[in-house]
Design a protein around this motif. Sequence first.
Motif, PDB file in Angstrom:
ATOM      1  N   ALA A  67       0.838  -1.199   0.000  1.00 30.29           N
ATOM      2  CA  ALA A  67       0.000   0.000   0.000  1.00 30.29           C
ATOM      3  C   ALA A  67       0.874   1.251   0.000  1.00 30.29           C
ATOM      4  O   ALA A  67       2.038   1.215   0.415  1.00 30.29           O
ATOM      5  N   PHE A  68       0.309   2.371  -0.471  1.00 34.09           N
ATOM      6  CA  PHE A  68       1.059   3.618  -0.610  1.00 34.09           C
ATOM      7  C   PHE A  68       0.303   4.799   0.009  1.00 34.09           C
ATOM      8  O   PHE A  68      -0.912   4.916  -0.144  1.00 34.09           O
ATOM      9  N   ASP A  69       1.049   5.657   0.683  1.00 36.38           N
ATOM     10  CA  ASP A  69       0.490   6.881   1.255  1.00 36.38           C
ATOM     11  C   ASP A  69       1.517   7.997   1.123  1.00 36.38           C
ATOM     12  O   ASP A  69       2.551   7.968   1.797  1.00 36.38           O
ATOM     13  N   PRO A  70       1.280   8.996   0.243  1.00 37.47           N
ATOM     14  CA  PRO A  70       0.123   9.166  -0.634  1.00 37.47           C
ATOM     15  C   PRO A  70       0.127   8.141  -1.764  1.00 37.47           C
ATOM     16  O   PRO A  70       1.127   7.436  -1.952  1.00 37.47           O
ATOM     17  N   PRO A  71      -0.973   8.065  -2.520  1.00 41.90           N
ATOM     18  CA  PRO A  71      -1.078   7.066  -3.575  1.00 41.90           C
ATOM     19  C   PRO A  71       0.024   7.196  -4.632  1.00 41.90           C
ATOM     20  O   PRO A  71       0.557   8.291  -4.867  1.00 41.90           O
ATOM     21  N   HIS A 106      -3.088   1.001  -3.369  1.00 41.14           N
ATOM     22  CA  HIS A 106      -2.610  -0.354  -3.076  1.00 41.14           C
ATOM     23  C   HIS A 106      -2.552  -1.140  -4.369  1.00 41.14           C
ATOM     24  O   HIS A 106      -3.151  -0.758  -5.382  1.00 41.14           O
ATOM     25  N   PHE A 107      -1.830  -2.246  -4.352  1.00 37.02           N
ATOM     26  CA  PHE A 107      -1.658  -3.037  -5.559  1.00 37.02           C
ATOM     27  C   PHE A 107      -2.860  -3.936  -5.819  1.00 37.02           C
ATOM     28  O   PHE A 107      -3.501  -4.441  -4.892  1.00 37.02           O
ATOM     29  N   SER A 108      -3.131  -4.146  -7.094  1.00 39.82           N
ATOM     30  CA  SER A 108      -4.249  -4.974  -7.510  1.00 39.82           C
ATOM     31  C   SER A 108      -4.115  -5.199  -9.008  1.00 39.82           C
ATOM     32  O   SER A 108      -3.047  -5.010  -9.592  1.00 39.82           O
ATOM     33  N   THR A 109      -5.226  -5.590  -9.637  1.00 40.60           N
ATOM     34  CA  THR A 109      -5.327  -5.660 -11.087  1.00 40.60           C
ATOM     35  C   THR A 109      -6.004  -4.378 -11.547  1.00 40.60           C
ATOM     36  O   THR A 109      -7.055  -4.007 -11.028  1.00 40.60           O
ATOM     37  N   PHE A 110      -5.393  -3.706 -12.517  1.00 42.14           N
ATOM     38  CA  PHE A 110      -5.922  -2.435 -13.005  1.00 42.14           C
ATOM     39  C   PHE A 110      -6.153  -2.538 -14.515  1.00 42.14           C
ATOM     40  O   PHE A 110      -5.376  -3.172 -15.218  1.00 42.14           O
TER      41      PHE A 110
END
Length: 347
Positions: free
Chosen positions: A226-230, A282-286
């Motif tokens: 996950a990222f903060d900020p995105p 956060h990571f996922s399928t995009f």
Amino acid sequence: MTNTTKVSIVLILSLALVAGVMAAEEVPQMPDEYKGKVTIDGKLAPAGTTITALIDGEVRGTLTVDKEGTFGGNKNIDQNLAVTGYADDKGKTVSFTVNGKPAGHATTFRPGEVHAIALTAKGDESSPGGPSSPGGRGGGRSAAETLAPDLRAGAVTVNTTLTVTADDRTACLTVLEGTRVSSDTPDPLDAITITPLTAGDLPEIPADATFTFAGLAVECGPEGTAFDPPASLTFTVPAETWADLDPDRLVVKWYDPAAGRWVDLETTVDPETMTITAEVSHFSTFALFTEAPTAGNADLPGARVTDQTGKDASGGEGTDWTIPVIGIVLVLVVAAGAGLYLKKKKE
């Protein structure tokens, strides 16, 4: 004026016009500068390493590393990698090599700016574009970038801007300096990856969905990051594909496996560079999708879609013809009665 003179004048004017166009395209721009880190086989590149920048396969800038693992900087004495270009180079892809080997990184030419990047290259004859993605979907390779080898189920703040580019160059992920990166897995977060996907690799799209796949998708990993900020995920659409798309209806979505649905992301479309950028936390399928137009003609100026009650299906009021029709009938009845009255009076 003779015909010869006329032809000469026309020829001179034509040549002047062509020269003007060529001059406009060949006006040198301010350099696009780069600084950052450079590694070879995961190790800091030694002093003497040569970094080369190219546009359309043409060398536009070179730099020799004078300090292990880094190049350029913020001080006046630091030498950034200056990439030269012309007016028609704006928005073109800038690629890099390290000691002649592809650096697995690409960006766009933006004159007058300074960018922090991280370059990684192989020291052997391995195929370019980053390591193979084991068991990766889509049959392609994923690019990887060293992030935080000692991060395990915790968080760390990255100290330089990282950009990871997919092997097919259609997508890249940018993590800005100062971003807080966290992981909820016990595995070390030693790299981030971005792997191109095909339509057949995507999770199911409902048959009644109001959106259709626009041809670009990636899977980012590792899962649980996950990222903060995105971070920013940017898709670059090939010119031949862009011509068939409506920029106003493009949107990036991520797949939520828990809910089993595609979720919209805040999306920015830049028609000039044919890029679409979304913020990902956060990571996922995009994937990039095209939203379907409104049903019927509701998207046409001044048009309405009404249901059987006469009310606007979109929530507004439709046109009710009941009163106008009754009024017309009454006028006709009165007119007919007046006509009969006048006829009898004459008789």
